[in-house]
Design a protein around this motif. Structure first.
Motif, PDB file in Angstrom:
ATOM      1  N   ARG A 109       1.011  -1.316   0.030  1.00 43.15           N
ATOM      2  CA  ARG A 109       0.037  -0.022   0.196  1.00 43.15           C
ATOM      3  C   ARG A 109       1.042   1.231   0.004  1.00 43.15           C
ATOM      4  O   ARG A 109       0.723   2.266  -0.865  1.00 43.15           O
ATOM      5  N   GLU A 110       2.021   1.559   0.859  1.00 39.78           N
ATOM      6  CA  GLU A 110       2.502   2.533   1.114  1.00 39.78           C
ATOM      7  C   GLU A 110       3.447   2.809  -0.108  1.00 39.78           C
ATOM      8  O   GLU A 110       3.596   3.919  -0.798  1.00 39.78           O
ATOM      9  N   GLU A 165       3.381   5.875  -2.832  1.00 38.22           N
ATOM     10  CA  GLU A 165       4.511   6.542  -3.037  1.00 38.22           C
ATOM     11  C   GLU A 165       4.727   6.840  -4.578  1.00 38.22           C
ATOM     12  O   GLU A 165       5.179   7.944  -5.286  1.00 38.22           O
TER      13      GLU A 165
END
Length: 155
Positions: free
Chosen positions: A11-12, A16
């Motif tokens: 997810r992160e 990004e």
């Protein structure tokens, strides 16, 4: 380079990717929307890894009409654009999804004028343009392609 299904652990890294393309291709307000999308995926979402780093992501989902599929949140890290990664990811999204969904007759995408040429190169045609639909400098460009317009594959 490896293409695989998204997992919540990605997810992160996917957010990004979005940030690397903001404000050039996405408006800052779209980050929250993408986060919600990643939390409730409507269809398969893929990530492209290179050297253990996610460099691209994108999905595809069937619409309620049963014959249309929509490309969802496709993006390539800003530093890797124009290197063929987006074309490989698009091909993977279409080939894997269409093989499992023979009833799909058309594919659509909602993109901006800045990415419109990429999709046009792969057989998509403009259906509608809404000026500033995604933000001050980002038009909302709705594009569509028939499944059979250039076969199921993208080269």
């Amino acid at each position: 380079m490896n293409i695989r299904l998204y997992t919540p652990a990605d997810r992160e890294a996917c957010l990004e990717l979005l940030r690397s393309n903001t404000p050039e291709h996405f408006s800052p307000a779209e980050e929250a929307e993408m986060g919600r999308f990643l939390d409730t995926l409507p269809g398969p979402y893929f990530v492209v890894e290179d050297g253990g780093r996610i460099i691209a992501s994108g999905g595809i989902a069937a619409e309620r009409d049963g014959i249309t599929a929509t490309l969802c949140w496709g993006m390539v890290d800003a530093s890797r654009q124009r290197s063929g990664v987006g074309t490989k990811l698009l091909a993977h999204r279409l080939e894997s999804f269409l093989a499992e969904h023979p009833q799909i007759r058309r594919i659509q995408t909602h993109t901006s004028q800045k990415v419109q040429a990429f999709y046009a190169k792969h057989g998509f045609s403009v259906v509608e343009v809404r000026p500033h639909g995604f933000g001050p400098d980002l038009d909302h460009v709705h594009m569509m392609r028939d499944r059979a317009s250039s076969g199921d594959s993208i080269k």
